[in-house]
Design a protein around this motif. Structure first.
Motif, short mmCIF file in Angstrom:
data_model
loop_
_atom_site.label_atom_id
_atom_site.label_comp_id
_atom_site.label_asym_id
_atom_site.label_seq_id
_atom_site.Cartn_x
_atom_site.Cartn_y
_atom_site.Cartn_z
N TYR A 52 38.19 -5.40 0.44
CA TYR A 52 37.21 -5.15 1.50
C TYR A 52 35.86 -4.93 0.82
O TYR A 52 35.71 -4.00 0.02
N ARG A 78 43.79 -7.55 7.50
CA ARG A 78 42.48 -8.22 7.39
C ARG A 78 41.45 -7.53 8.26
O ARG A 78 41.74 -7.08 9.37
N SER A 82 36.75 -8.53 4.89
CA SER A 82 37.77 -8.98 3.94
C SER A 82 37.29 -10.20 3.17
O SER A 82 36.65 -11.10 3.74
#
Length: 106
Positions: A52, A78, A82
């Motif tokens: 991230y 996700r 991401s």
């Protein structure tokens, strides 16, 4: 050369010197940062180097191309920020980049 900050899911931080031209994934592997598996070795063929990107860095890092976008569909948890760390190339502009690691790669 840039300093990259990797933050594990439990908050443990690793600050690593990174040579220009390497990927965020390669730097993590070379410096034994836990949490990046990199099963495909950086070929954008898996999602085991998922990170991230800190929101303050998203525009500087850029956004996924279509191939990376399709691989991110396999990433666990996700999020909008991401990225696959194998697709982020180090440059002086990324000095101070912070990425967080998911609890699980997959």
């Amino acid at each position: 050369m840039a300093k990259i900050h990797y933050i594990e899911h439990d908050g443990t931080t690793h600050e690593v010197e990174a040579k220009n031209g390497l990927s965020v994934m390669e730097v993590a592997i070379k410096n034994n940062v836990p949490g990046i598996d990199a099963d495909c070795g950086g070929a954008c063929a898996c999602a085991t180097c998922h990170v991230y990107v800190d929101p303050a860095w998203q525009e500087k890092v850029g956004f996924p191309d279509p191939m990376e976008e399709s691989m991110l569909d396999f990433a666990t948890e996700r999020q909008d920020n991401s990225r696959l760390s194998c697709q982020i190339k180090i440059s002086d502009d990324l000095d101070g980049l912070t990425v967080r690691l998911p609890e699980f790669q997959g």
